[in-house]
Write a protein that holds these residues in place. Structure first.
Motif, PDB file in Angstrom:
ATOM      1  N   TYR A  23      33.057  25.637   6.110  1.00  0.00           N
ATOM      2  CA  TYR A  23      32.311  25.164   7.271  1.00  0.00           C
ATOM      3  C   TYR A  23      32.788  23.766   7.687  1.00  0.00           C
ATOM      4  O   TYR A  23      33.079  23.521   8.862  1.00  0.00           O
ATOM      5  CB  TYR A  23      30.816  25.141   6.929  1.00  0.00           C
ATOM      6  N   THR A  24      32.888  22.872   6.732  1.00  0.00           N
ATOM      7  CA  THR A  24      33.304  21.503   7.025  1.00  0.00           C
ATOM      8  C   THR A  24      34.726  21.474   7.563  1.00  0.00           C
ATOM      9  O   THR A  24      35.011  20.787   8.552  1.00  0.00           O
ATOM     10  CB  THR A  24      33.183  20.615   5.772  1.00  0.00           C
TER      11      THR A  24
ATOM     12  N   ASP B 209      27.993  28.707  -2.689  1.00  0.00           N
ATOM     13  CA  ASP B 209      27.588  27.878  -1.550  1.00  0.00           C
ATOM     14  C   ASP B 209      28.567  26.742  -1.308  1.00  0.00           C
ATOM     15  O   ASP B 209      28.803  26.358  -0.157  1.00  0.00           O
ATOM     16  CB  ASP B 209      26.188  27.301  -1.770  1.00  0.00           C
TER      17      ASP B 209
ATOM     18  N   ASN C 233      30.379  25.989   2.223  1.00  0.00           N
ATOM     19  CA  ASN C 233      30.217  24.697   2.888  1.00  0.00           C
ATOM     20  C   ASN C 233      31.548  23.974   3.080  1.00  0.00           C
ATOM     21  O   ASN C 233      31.742  23.262   4.069  1.00  0.00           O
ATOM     22  CB  ASN C 233      29.224  23.827   2.127  1.00  0.00           C
TER      23      ASN C 233
ATOM     24  N   THR D  60      25.536  13.950   4.166  1.00  0.00           N
ATOM     25  CA  THR D  60      24.109  14.277   4.251  1.00  0.00           C
ATOM     26  C   THR D  60      23.750  14.921   5.591  1.00  0.00           C
ATOM     27  O   THR D  60      22.601  15.268   5.817  1.00  0.00           O
ATOM     28  CB  THR D  60      23.244  13.014   4.050  1.00  0.00           C
ATOM     29  N   THR D  61      24.740  15.096   6.471  1.00  0.00           N
ATOM     30  CA  THR D  61      24.480  15.652   7.798  1.00  0.00           C
ATOM     31  C   THR D  61      24.546  17.175   7.797  1.00  0.00           C
ATOM     32  O   THR D  61      24.927  17.798   6.805  1.00  0.00           O
ATOM     33  CB  THR D  61      25.491  15.109   8.823  1.00  0.00           C
ATOM     34  N   ASN D  62      24.213  17.766   8.908  1.00  0.00           N
ATOM     35  CA  ASN D  62      24.306  19.208   9.111  1.00  0.00           C
ATOM     36  C   ASN D  62      23.530  19.988   8.063  1.00  0.00           C
ATOM     37  O   ASN D  62      24.027  20.949   7.481  1.00  0.00           O
ATOM     38  CB  ASN D  62      25.777  19.655   9.156  1.00  0.00           C
ATOM     39  N   GLN D  63      22.304  19.551   7.830  1.00  0.00           N
ATOM     40  CA  GLN D  63      21.416  20.177   6.857  1.00  0.00           C
ATOM     41  C   GLN D  63      22.061  20.269   5.466  1.00  0.00           C
ATOM     42  O   GLN D  63      21.838  21.230   4.722  1.00  0.00           O
ATOM     43  CB  GLN D  63      20.972  21.577   7.315  1.00  0.00           C
ATOM     44  N   GLY D  64      22.873  19.283   5.153  1.00  0.00           N
ATOM     45  CA  GLY D  64      23.516  19.228   3.844  1.00  0.00           C
ATOM     46  C   GLY D  64      24.735  20.121   3.704  1.00  0.00           C
ATOM     47  O   GLY D  64      25.300  20.227   2.623  1.00  0.00           O
ATOM     48  N   ARG D  65      25.168  20.752   4.783  1.00  0.00           N
ATOM     49  CA  ARG D  65      26.322  21.660   4.725  1.00  0.00           C
ATOM     50  C   ARG D  65      27.653  20.917   4.745  1.00  0.00           C
ATOM     51  O   ARG D  65      28.679  21.482   4.370  1.00  0.00           O
ATOM     52  CB  ARG D  65      26.283  22.651   5.895  1.00  0.00           C
TER      53      ARG D  65
END
Length: 142
Positions: A63-64, A56, A60, A90-95
């Motif tokens: 993704y970032t 994960d 992530n 802490t944004t984007n559902q923690g992603r």
């Protein structure tokens, strides 16, 4: 109309091959994720010995890199208390992650995706992610 450039599956596989090559070179078995310019997963590979907890994290990081349009290591410096982007992780559902090892993939000045690597230190992860991009650009002769 907007025309969007994005990585193909073939190009994503080249990024995985480049990451694998660099991983073997530095002796750290990586988990590597490749996403399109919108942060959606195209391809993933966990080398033998890659940490399952890094699956994960690698996704992530990719993704970032793609969505935020800069390396995760840059946000590590910008996301500390007192800085304007403190708490961005802490944004984007923690992603959204600020751990080094996620980079945008840029071709002809346009971000076409992201690559994220995880298992080693943040520095090792970043070296492998950059190795993946370098390999892609070499193969595409860019």
């Amino acid at each position: 109309m907007i025309t969007v450039k994005r990585l193909s599956l073939e190009e994503a596989r080249l990024l995985l091959a480049g990451a694998e090559q660099k991983s073997k070179e530095i002796g750290v078995p990586m988990c590597t994720a490749v996403v399109d310019e919108s942060g959606h997963l195209i391809a993933f590979e966990r080398l033998d010995g890659g940490k399952t907890s890094s699956i994960d994290i690698a996704i992530n990081k990719a993704y970032t890199g793609a969505c935020a349009r800069r390396g995760t290591h840059e946000y590590n410096q910008l996301g500390v208390p007192g800085k304007p982007t403190f708490g961005i992780h802490t944004t984007n559902q923690g992603r959204f992650t600020i751990i080094g090892g996620g980079l945008p993939v840029t071709v002809d000045g346009e971000i076409v995706g992201g690559v994220g690597c995880s298992t080693g230190t943040a520095g090792e992860d970043q070296v492998v992610a950059q190795g993946a991009i370098d390999y892609l650009l070499e193969q595409l002769k860019l």
